[in-house]
Design a protein around this motif. Structure first.
Motif, PDB file in Angstrom:
ATOM      1  N   VAL A 434       9.683  12.087  -2.296  1.00  0.00           N
ATOM      2  CA  VAL A 434       8.525  11.224  -1.843  1.00  0.00           C
ATOM      3  C   VAL A 434       7.518  12.274  -0.964  1.00  0.00           C
ATOM      4  CG1 VAL A 434       8.132   9.626  -0.028  1.00  0.00           C
ATOM      5  CG2 VAL A 434       9.988   9.400  -1.576  1.00  0.00           C
ATOM      6  N   GLU A 435       8.078  13.191  -0.269  1.00  0.00           N
ATOM      7  CA  GLU A 435       6.929  13.976   0.622  1.00  0.00           C
ATOM      8  C   GLU A 435       6.091  14.985  -0.516  1.00  0.00           C
ATOM      9  OE1 GLU A 435       9.796  16.114   2.859  1.00  0.00           O
ATOM     10  OE2 GLU A 435       9.659  14.742   4.666  1.00  0.00           O
ATOM     11  N   ALA A 436       6.654  15.211  -1.582  1.00  0.00           N
ATOM     12  CA  ALA A 436       5.878  16.003  -2.640  1.00  0.00           C
ATOM     13  C   ALA A 436       4.900  15.244  -3.415  1.00  0.00           C
ATOM     14  CB  ALA A 436       6.908  16.873  -3.329  1.00  0.00           C
ATOM     15  N   ALA A 437       5.354  13.867  -3.636  1.00  0.00           N
ATOM     16  CA  ALA A 437       4.814  12.884  -4.719  1.00  0.00           C
ATOM     17  C   ALA A 437       3.924  11.795  -4.261  1.00  0.00           C
ATOM     18  CB  ALA A 437       5.777  12.558  -5.780  1.00  0.00           C
ATOM     19  N   ALA A 438       4.528  11.224  -3.329  1.00  0.00           N
ATOM     20  CA  ALA A 438       4.009   9.992  -2.751  1.00  0.00           C
ATOM     21  C   ALA A 438       4.293   9.828  -1.386  1.00  0.00           C
ATOM     22  CB  ALA A 438       4.570   8.801  -3.639  1.00  0.00           C
ATOM     23  N   PRO A 439       3.732  10.635  -0.416  1.00  0.00           N
ATOM     24  CA  PRO A 439       4.092  10.397   0.977  1.00  0.00           C
ATOM     25  C   PRO A 439       3.847   9.101   1.678  1.00  0.00           C
ATOM     26  CG  PRO A 439       2.676  12.369   0.398  1.00  0.00           C
ATOM     27  CD  PRO A 439       2.402  11.575  -0.577  1.00  0.00           C
ATOM     28  N   LEU A 440       4.707   8.644   2.637  1.00  0.00           N
ATOM     29  CA  LEU A 440       4.530   7.443   3.422  1.00  0.00           C
ATOM     30  C   LEU A 440       3.219   7.364   4.138  1.00  0.00           C
ATOM     31  CD1 LEU A 440       8.062   6.295   4.078  1.00  0.00           C
ATOM     32  CD2 LEU A 440       6.662   5.701   2.078  1.00  0.00           C
TER      33      LEU A 440
END
Length: 691
Positions: A434-440
């Motif tokens: 998530v942190e690499a591809a689609a961070p919140l």
């Protein structure tokens, strides 16, 4: 004439129309007469439309004539909940000599052992029971030496030719026409009755009755007759698609004014049953009305389906916690014909399994089930989350038993915590991804359906797994502000296609104690729940949004390259065409993360348009390709108002146009698959805790 007189005449007319079934009627007559050797329970079974309900009405009529109290229950609306059955049948437990009739018993078939061994023993003195089901009875009725003396297994077969002819004669069908109808109906009382309701050729006409390719459509149209208005026709279209039509659902689709007019009218139709849950059409009428609309006006069919789907979403959101799973099942009814060959999900299944929050006393059983099903490493992870988020867990047990048989958990996560990463390798891998591809973003959270555990049967299709699926969908529909959803399956091979149809694609395969856990994800920021519900409902599956930047793990043959699964790529092409003239929607295309767009492009949307335009132009290498180019251009690029308008623009019949368009999409997809990009979108492997 009073209501009692009308009811009596109606019952008498129905009894007079009943043809055949002499052996079954004889058994029922002996039961109702109180014969000493008569059974106390009769079980009618056979396929839909075979006449089970007619025999139940016969039993009700005869019971009333004998002065017995009748308790008539439709099991479609019991949700296989023993408490609901007990409430509905309470009078039969208090009134001596009462007759309990349960129709469509197949809808609560899992209750059969409980009914036989527990509930029926509570009935009042002299009470009788008649069950009607599409499913044959459990063998225990005959194997038990006690029940064997008191039970009658009555299987209903198709009517023979003479009985079919007699039924048609009783309905006024001429002798010249009856032979062809009998041959067509195959002994089904329902089909015979529907055919008899349609005016046939005048007496003496030489042409025999012949069914057409859409004969059921014709039959129902004749049965419905002239409708008072367009609103009445649209109301029938809704009733045909919704599992059960409440006034609120009809209002959501048609609006206040039309609903106030048509809902009372619907309740009076002979083929629409008014039940405590709402309006429910006869199965054959439903199927015919639905097929007729889909054939006659596919665009209208899609529109109604989408509106019903959105109304079901609102019903799920406004339902109580206890009713939410029932509302989800009604939404799933829309997709009953899209189930795969493995029948992974049964929308009807709501057997006597209870979905409950985790109780403190459940913890030892949950840990035991986790270790038994997935090993000690998984049990350790479960223990961590039981401590961190106990309210995320749901436990499943059979009614009347305190012992859990399955559990699941939907975790809510807002930020990566070191203790979660170290305790759960799946969560560690997902946070890396998530942190690499689609961070919140600020205020966003992700949810992960982390466990779905049932020892012995584990993640194979089962009643607990059906309820776990329903609970997961209800959570998705009812939770606001969710950015990303993940779900974890150990048995990924079985569930992968089912999840892809719902818009969940594999993003990671993580080792947990020597067992591989497969994680599937979806980004709600790219396609909100409201849009997903609309797209899911379209007859031709609309594309769904995979997690932004997510590669497909596993390297299967269904993948295209290393960026998008083949199915997602194909769906993305169709969606890109559909949104060609809607810039904001086009700019969210899943294809922006495909090989069609150069890595680091300054204008990826323009690149995608250019790739599709180039592929369109490349189709024109032969006459068939020219037709494909024309069909796609007229439909999407030039944006004709409707598909029928596009057909007129091309000067071809609508049926021909639809064939050209379907083939054109296939050719364009293959052309785009052959497109070679200089650099592909980089993948982000998540096959280990280290990411």
């Amino acid at each position: 004439m009073g209501a009692t007189g009308l009811a009596g005449r109606l019952a008498a007319a129905r009894a007079g129309a009943l043809v055949g079934r002499e052996p079954e009627r004889a058994v029922l007559d002996r039961m109702l007469s109180g014969a000493a050797d008569a059974p106390l329970v009769a079980y009618l079974h056979g396929p839909g439309g075979i006449g089970k309900s007619s025999l139940l009405r016969y039993a009700a009529r005869q019971a009333e004539l004998a002065g017995r109290r009748v308790v008539h229950i439709d099991a479609r609306f019991l949700d296989a909940d023993p408490r609901r059955l007990e409430e509905a049948a309470a009078l039969a437990c208090a009134e001596p000599g009462a007759v309990l009739l349960i129709d469509t018993f197949e809808r609560c078939q899992p209750l059969e052992p409980w009914l036989r061994d527990t509930f029926l023993l509570r009935l009042a003195e002299g009470a009788l029971v008649v069950l009607a089901s599409r499913v044959a009875p459990d063998a225990e009725w005959s194997l038990d030496p006690g029940w064997a003396q008191l039970f009658a297994d009555l299987v209903l077969r198709p009517l023979d030719a003479a009985q079919s002819d007699a039924l048609l004669a009783a309905r006024g069908v001429t002798a010249e026409q009856r032979g062809a109808i009998v041959a067509f109906a195959g002994g089904s009382p329902l089909v015979l009755s529907l055919a008899a309701s349609v005016p046939v050729a005048a007496p003496g006409a030489s042409a025999p009755w012949k069914p057409t390719g859409d004969v059921l459509t014709t039959l129902v149209e004749r049965l419905v007759g002239d409708l008072p208005s367009t609103a009445h026709r649209r109301a029938l279209e809704v009733v045909a698609q919704a599992y059960v039509t409440r006034e609120s659902l009809l209002r959501a689709v048609l609006g206040d004014e039309d609903t106030a007019t048509v809902f009372p009218w619907l309740r009076q139709l002979p083929y629409v049953e008014a039940t405590p849950e709402g309006l429910h059409p006869h199965d054959a009428v439903r199927a015919t009305l639905e097929a007729d609309l889909r054939w006659r006006d596919p665009e209208r069919y899609d529109d109604v389906r989408v509106r019903v789907s959105v109304a079901c979403l609102q019903a799920v959101r406004s339902a109580s916690e206890d009713d939410a799973l029932v509302r989800v099942a009604e939404w799933m009814f829309l997709f009953r014909d899209q189930d795969g060959p493995n029948d992974l999900y049964d929308w009807r299944a709501h057997p006597h399994v209870e979905d409950t929050p985790l109780q403190p006393g459940d913890v030892p059983d949950v840990l035991r089930m986790a270790e038994e099903a997935e090993g000690p490493a998984s049990a350790t992870v479960v223990a961590h989350w039981l401590n961190r988020q106990p309210r995320a867990f749901r436990v499943y047990r059979y009614a009347g038993s305190s012992a859990p048989v399955a559990f699941m958990a939907i975790l809510r996560l807002e930020a990566p915590l070191p203790e979660d990463r170290s305790a759960d390798p799946v969560i560690a891998a997902l946070w890396d991804h998530v942190e690499a591809a689609a961070p919140l973003g600020q205020g966003e959270h992700l949810a992960i359906r982390r466990f779905a555990v049932q020892p012995g049967w584990h993640q194979r299709p089962s009643p607990p797994m059906d309820l776990i699926s329903r609970r997961t969908i209800a959570d998705e529909m009812r939770t606001r502000g969710r950015a990303i959803t993940f779900t974890v399956f150990e048995d990924a091979q079985r569930w992968r296609r089912y999840l892809a149809d719902a818009g969940l694609y594999e993003v990671a395969a993580v080792d947990v104690g020597g067992r591989e856990q497969h994680v599937f994800g979806r980004d709600w920021r790219r396609e909100p729940v409201e849009q997903w519900v609309e797209h899911r409902a379209r007859a031709l599956a609309a594309p769904v949004a995979a997690l932004a930047g997510v590669p497909s793990a596993g390297g299967s043959a269904d993948e295209f390259g290393d960026d998008l699964p083949r199915a997602a790529f194909e769906e993305g092409v169709v969606e890109a065409l559909r949104t060609w003239r809607a810039p904001r929607e086009f700019a969210t295309s899943v294809l922006l993360h495909s090989h069609l767009v150069r890595q680091g492009s300054a204008d990826p949307v323009a690149d995608l348009r250019s790739a599709i335009t180039t592929a369109l132009d490349a189709l024109q290498v032969d006459p068939a390709g020219v037709k494909a180019h024309e069909a796609l251009t007229a439909t999407y690029i030039a944006a004709s108002r409707t598909h029928k308008a596009a057909a007129r623009r091309l000067g071809v019949p609508y049926g021909t146009y639809r064939r050209h368009l379907a083939l054109a999409k296939e050719r364009l997809i293959e052309q785009l698959l052959r497109h070679t990009a200089t650099v592909s979108v980089p993948s982000t492997p998540c096959s280990s805790p280290e990411g």
